[in-house]
Design a protein around this motif. Structure first.
Motif, mmCIF file in Angstrom:
data_model
loop_
_atom_site.group_PDB
_atom_site.id
_atom_site.type_symbol
_atom_site.label_atom_id
_atom_site.label_comp_id
_atom_site.label_asym_id
_atom_site.label_seq_id
_atom_site.Cartn_x
_atom_site.Cartn_y
_atom_site.Cartn_z
ATOM 1 N N ILE A 29 45.052 56.284 41.170
ATOM 2 C CA ILE A 29 43.841 56.653 40.425
ATOM 3 C C ILE A 29 42.647 56.693 41.372
ATOM 4 C CG2 ILE A 29 42.233 55.910 38.621
ATOM 5 C CD1 ILE A 29 44.780 54.736 37.164
ATOM 6 N N ASP A 30 42.547 55.716 42.249
ATOM 7 C CA ASP A 30 41.440 55.666 43.207
ATOM 8 C C ASP A 30 41.432 56.861 44.159
ATOM 9 O OD1 ASP A 30 39.984 53.389 42.490
ATOM 10 O OD2 ASP A 30 41.288 52.050 43.657
ATOM 11 N N SER A 31 42.618 57.356 44.505
ATOM 12 C CA SER A 31 42.694 58.407 45.523
ATOM 13 C C SER A 31 42.979 59.802 44.974
ATOM 14 C CB SER A 31 43.763 58.039 46.562
ATOM 15 O OG SER A 31 45.046 58.009 45.959
ATOM 16 N N ALA A 32 43.107 59.938 43.673
ATOM 17 C CA ALA A 32 43.435 61.245 43.081
ATOM 18 C C ALA A 32 42.304 62.242 43.272
ATOM 19 C CB ALA A 32 43.728 61.081 41.591
ATOM 20 N N ASP A 33 42.687 63.522 43.393
ATOM 21 C CA ASP A 33 41.685 64.585 43.431
ATOM 22 C C ASP A 33 40.931 64.630 42.107
ATOM 23 O OD1 ASP A 33 42.486 65.315 45.986
ATOM 24 O OD2 ASP A 33 43.907 66.809 45.243
ATOM 25 N N GLN A 34 41.669 64.471 41.014
ATOM 26 C CA GLN A 34 41.064 64.469 39.685
ATOM 27 C C GLN A 34 41.916 63.625 38.750
ATOM 28 O OE1 GLN A 34 37.952 66.125 38.706
ATOM 29 N NE2 GLN A 34 38.374 64.483 37.265
ATOM 30 N N VAL A 35 41.259 62.848 37.904
ATOM 31 C CA VAL A 35 41.939 62.049 36.899
ATOM 32 C C VAL A 35 41.511 62.572 35.537
ATOM 33 C CG1 VAL A 35 42.274 59.740 35.931
ATOM 34 C CG2 VAL A 35 41.988 60.023 38.408
ATOM 35 N N TRP A 36 42.501 62.822 34.699
ATOM 36 C CA TRP A 36 42.288 63.380 33.371
ATOM 37 C C TRP A 36 42.687 62.368 32.307
ATOM 38 C CZ3 TRP A 36 40.312 68.295 32.713
ATOM 39 C CH2 TRP A 36 40.256 69.096 33.857
ATOM 40 N N VAL A 37 42.003 62.451 31.170
ATOM 41 C CA VAL A 37 42.342 61.663 30.001
ATOM 42 C C VAL A 37 42.408 62.636 28.832
ATOM 43 C CG1 VAL A 37 41.680 59.752 28.504
ATOM 44 C CG2 VAL A 37 41.154 59.647 30.953
ATOM 45 N N SER A 38 43.504 62.615 28.121
ATOM 46 C CA SER A 38 43.734 63.563 27.043
ATOM 47 C C SER A 38 42.906 63.265 25.799
ATOM 48 C CB SER A 38 45.215 63.547 26.654
ATOM 49 O OG SER A 38 45.440 64.362 25.521
ATOM 50 N N SER A 39 42.552 64.334 25.096
ATOM 51 C CA SER A 39 41.946 64.181 23.770
ATOM 52 C C SER A 39 42.893 63.423 22.848
ATOM 53 C CB SER A 39 41.634 65.552 23.166
ATOM 54 O OG SER A 39 40.668 66.209 23.949
ATOM 55 N N ALA A 40 44.190 63.532 23.102
ATOM 56 C CA ALA A 40 45.172 62.777 22.312
ATOM 57 C C ALA A 40 44.972 61.277 22.492
ATOM 58 C CB ALA A 40 46.593 63.177 22.698
ATOM 59 N N THR A 41 44.526 60.858 23.655
ATOM 60 C CA THR A 41 44.252 59.445 23.886
ATOM 61 C C THR A 41 43.052 58.991 23.064
ATOM 62 O OG1 THR A 41 45.282 59.473 26.063
ATOM 63 C CG2 THR A 41 43.645 57.748 25.668
ATOM 64 N N ALA A 42 42.032 59.824 22.990
ATOM 65 C CA ALA A 42 40.877 59.501 22.130
ATOM 66 C C ALA A 42 41.332 59.362 20.688
ATOM 67 C CB ALA A 42 39.814 60.588 22.251
ATOM 68 N N TRP A 43 42.170 60.270 20.241
ATOM 69 C CA TRP A 43 42.707 60.261 18.870
ATOM 70 C C TRP A 43 43.524 58.989 18.638
ATOM 71 C CZ3 TRP A 43 47.325 63.886 17.533
ATOM 72 C CH2 TRP A 43 47.668 63.767 16.174
ATOM 73 N N GLU A 44 44.394 58.652 19.596
ATOM 74 C CA GLU A 44 45.234 57.458 19.451
ATOM 75 C C GLU A 44 44.391 56.182 19.398
ATOM 76 O OE1 GLU A 44 49.230 55.424 21.337
ATOM 77 O OE2 GLU A 44 48.136 56.849 22.596
ATOM 78 N N ILE A 45 43.419 56.076 20.280
ATOM 79 C CA ILE A 45 42.569 54.883 20.294
ATOM 80 C C ILE A 45 41.794 54.766 18.990
ATOM 81 C CG2 ILE A 45 40.504 53.879 21.368
ATOM 82 C CD1 ILE A 45 41.684 54.873 24.074
ATOM 83 N N ALA A 46 41.207 55.868 18.522
ATOM 84 C CA ALA A 46 40.444 55.836 17.275
ATOM 85 C C ALA A 46 41.334 55.483 16.090
ATOM 86 C CB ALA A 46 39.766 57.184 17.048
ATOM 87 N N THR A 47 42.536 56.051 16.064
ATOM 88 C CA THR A 47 43.472 55.777 14.971
ATOM 89 C C THR A 47 43.893 54.319 14.964
ATOM 90 O OG1 THR A 47 44.281 58.055 14.981
ATOM 91 C CG2 THR A 47 45.721 56.386 14.000
ATOM 92 N N LYS A 48 44.298 53.812 16.125
ATOM 93 C CA LYS A 48 44.767 52.427 16.192
ATOM 94 C C LYS A 48 43.641 51.426 15.963
ATOM 95 C CE LYS A 48 48.989 53.290 18.678
ATOM 96 N NZ LYS A 48 49.809 53.068 19.869
ATOM 97 N N THR A 49 42.429 51.774 16.359
ATOM 98 C CA THR A 49 41.277 50.917 16.073
ATOM 99 C C THR A 49 41.024 50.876 14.571
ATOM 100 O OG1 THR A 49 40.298 51.363 18.236
ATOM 101 C CG2 THR A 49 38.819 50.554 16.512
ATOM 102 N N ARG A 50 41.062 52.033 13.928
ATOM 103 C CA ARG A 50 40.793 52.130 12.492
ATOM 104 C C ARG A 50 41.787 51.316 11.669
ATOM 105 N NH1 ARG A 50 43.255 55.213 9.001
ATOM 106 N NH2 ARG A 50 44.056 56.622 10.592
#
Length: 128
Positions: A29-50
């Motif tokens: 992660i520290d050395s990657a050209d680019q690190v991506w986080v999926s919109s699906a992760t936002a959905w999963e976090i919001a769902t599991k929090t709810r």
């Protein structure tokens, strides 16, 4: 390492500086050209929090985009191609978040940062 896609656990452990995030993952992660986080992760976090299955500090369900950006990560939106690929996997793995992450990693030629062995069943490169 060119581009990485973080699964939900990898993101949560990165943000909390959790010791279970492997040194290999941390260095990648520290050395990657680019690190991506999926919109699906936002959905999963919001769902599991709810539903009470997840509590994060800071509250990622409310400040997801800001926190992701603060780490220099980019969000990966879900496209129709991603959805079709996720739905078209032949095996019966039912978790829609896993299916989407696998589809996105495959179609975008990214390495998925994950501890979850379920991704061995998908056609994606992983690291942990």
């Amino acid at each position: 390492m060119a581009e990485l896609l973080l699964d939900t656990r990898a993101l949560l452990w990165w943000v909390s500086d959790h010791p279970r995030l492997s040194s290999t993952a941390r260095e990648a992660i520290d050395s990657a050209d680019q690190v991506w986080v999926s919109s699906a992760t936002a959905w999963e976090i919001a769902t599991k929090t709810r539903i009470g299955k997840l509590s994060t500090k800071p509250d990622l369900s409310k400040s997801f985009s800001e926190i992701v950006s603060a780490y220099g990560f980019r969000t990966l939106d879900i496209t129709c191609q991603h959805a079709q690929r996720a739905a078209g996997y032949p095996h019966d793995h039912k978790d829609p978040f896993d299916r989407m992450l696998a589809a996105q990693a495959h179609l975008e030629a990214m390495t998925l940062v994950t501890l979850d062995p379920v991704f061995d069943r998908f056609d994606v490169d992983t690291l942990w």
